[in-house]
Design a protein around this motif. Structure first.
Motif, PDB file in Angstrom:
ATOM      1  N   UNK A   1       0.825  -1.206   0.000  1.00 31.63           N
ATOM      2  CA  UNK A   1       0.000   0.000   0.000  1.00 31.63           C
ATOM      3  C   UNK A   1       0.858   1.253   0.000  1.00 31.63           C
ATOM      4  N   UNK A   2       1.891   1.277   0.832  1.00 31.49           N
ATOM      5  CA  UNK A   2       2.775   2.446   0.889  1.00 31.49           C
ATOM      6  C   UNK A   2       3.482   2.655  -0.436  1.00 31.49           C
ATOM      7  N   UNK A   3       3.934   1.578  -1.053  1.00 35.09           N
ATOM      8  CA  UNK A   3       4.624   1.696  -2.344  1.00 35.09           C
ATOM      9  C   UNK A   3       3.669   2.200  -3.419  1.00 35.09           C
ATOM     10  N   UNK A   4       2.449   1.666  -3.437  1.00 35.83           N
ATOM     11  CA  UNK A   4       1.481   2.049  -4.466  1.00 35.83           C
ATOM     12  C   UNK A   4       1.131   3.531  -4.391  1.00 35.83           C
ATOM     13  N   UNK A   5       0.764   3.990  -3.209  1.00 38.64           N
ATOM     14  CA  UNK A   5       0.346   5.387  -3.100  1.00 38.64           C
ATOM     15  C   UNK A   5       1.538   6.342  -3.119  1.00 38.64           C
ATOM     16  N   UNK A   6       2.693   5.861  -2.694  1.00 37.52           N
ATOM     17  CA  UNK A   6       3.894   6.674  -2.841  1.00 37.52           C
ATOM     18  C   UNK A   6       4.243   6.880  -4.303  1.00 37.52           C
ATOM     19  N   UNK A   7       4.127   5.814  -5.105  1.00 36.92           N
ATOM     20  CA  UNK A   7       4.399   5.923  -6.543  1.00 36.92           C
ATOM     21  C   UNK A   7       3.373   6.820  -7.223  1.00 36.92           C
ATOM     22  N   UNK A   8       2.098   6.696  -6.827  1.00 32.60           N
ATOM     23  CA  UNK A   8       1.068   7.562  -7.403  1.00 32.60           C
ATOM     24  C   UNK A   8       1.330   9.028  -7.066  1.00 32.60           C
TER      25      UNK A   8
END
Length: 296
Positions: free
Chosen positions: A268-275
């Protein structure tokens, strides 16, 4: 000569501690541990404390007390969608986006010149600080008497959006949609002039379907045909903003790849950080570069 066994026998093991006693009323009748004034003969299946009907929580076998139910819920892993989002039964975001687009179109019918003039995506106006146009322009469409524009986009949003929202989860789907819309507006800012429509976001959903299909091992030839036909129509039909379409397609595919291929650990952190990184990059493009379509 006697030998001691390597492992204690059942007789050697200490007895299990007795269950916690429940409170007792007059005459030794058990009462609910949470409501001592209520007599009961039902006990919690986990802690063995007496519980009254108001405290009973149905379990797979018998009943449990509220405290044991809460403790058990802490150890239950919450279900997630394919890429980490919460399971979606009703695609709320898709219907919300449909509603916003329709309301914006009704506003255009009431005051077309004011709405289009104030909120349409315009490279020149964005360049002088009217940044909101990059978002609001994605919820406007060609004003009446033209209806095909909003009809096609809303049909595509309903047909594809409901599927993607269930696969990605509502929060990730909303992120995908808005970043795709913004990507289309940034492309219009760089290489175009004025545009309206949700087409950038819709093309982003096309790109998302392709990436999701590849990630899940589906046959994506049908999606490729869909994308190819629409790209051709973009350049064949006059008056269509190819910049918005292709910008949304590229950003939608990129964002979905970041969501779908994020590692399971800290996903989750990686996904929203990338977004968030994509969002910052798009804003920096507008902040640093001039509108090339106007200055070139």
């Amino acid at each position: 000569m006697t030998t001691q066994p390597d492992h204690p026998t059942p007789a050697d093991r200490p007895a299990d501690p007795p269950p916690p006693p429940g409170p007792a009323g007059p005459g030794g009748i058990p009462t609910c541990y949470r409501h001592p004034d209520r007599e009961t003969y039902v006990r919690c299946q986990r802690c063995d404390r007496p519980i009254c009907p108001d405290c009973m929580r149905a379990a797979s076998v018998g009943h449990q007390c509220p405290e044991c139910v809460r403790e058990g819920n802490r150890t239950v892993r919450q279900a997630t969608s394919t890429f980490g989002g919460r399971p979606v039964t009703t695609p709320v975001i898709t219907w919300l986006l449909l509603g916003v687009n329709v309301l914006a179109y009704l506003a255009e019918i009431a005051q077309p010149e004011q709405v289009i003039g104030r909120y349409a995506m315009s490279a020149g106006h964005v360049a002088v600080g009217e940044w909101w146009r990059m978002v609001t322009g994605a919820f406007l469409h060609s004003p009446p008497p033209s209806y095909w524009h909003i009809l096609f986009n809303m049909w595509a949003l309903w047909a594809i959006g409901t599927q993607l929202e269930r696969i990605l989860g509502s929060a990730r789907f909303a992120t995908l949609y808005l970043l795709s819309a913004l990507g289309g507006s940034v492309a219009v800012y760089l290489f175009g002039d004025v545009a309206v429509g949700a087409s950038g976001a819709i093309y982003g959903l096309f790109g998302a379907m392709f990436v999701v299909g590849r990630r899940l091992g589906y046959d994506v030839r049908g999606v490729l045909w869909l994308i190819g036909i629409n790209v051709v129509l973009t350049f064949v039909i006059p008056g269509i903003s190819w910049q918005g379409h292709l910008g949304g397609l590229v950003v939608g595919a990129l964002v979905t790849a970041l969501l779908a291929y994020a590692p399971a650990r800290n996903r989750t952190a990686v996904q929203f950080g990338a977004a968030a990184a994509v969002l910052v990059a798009l804003l920096l493009v507008v902040l640093v570069l001039p509108p090339l379509g106007l200055t070139g």
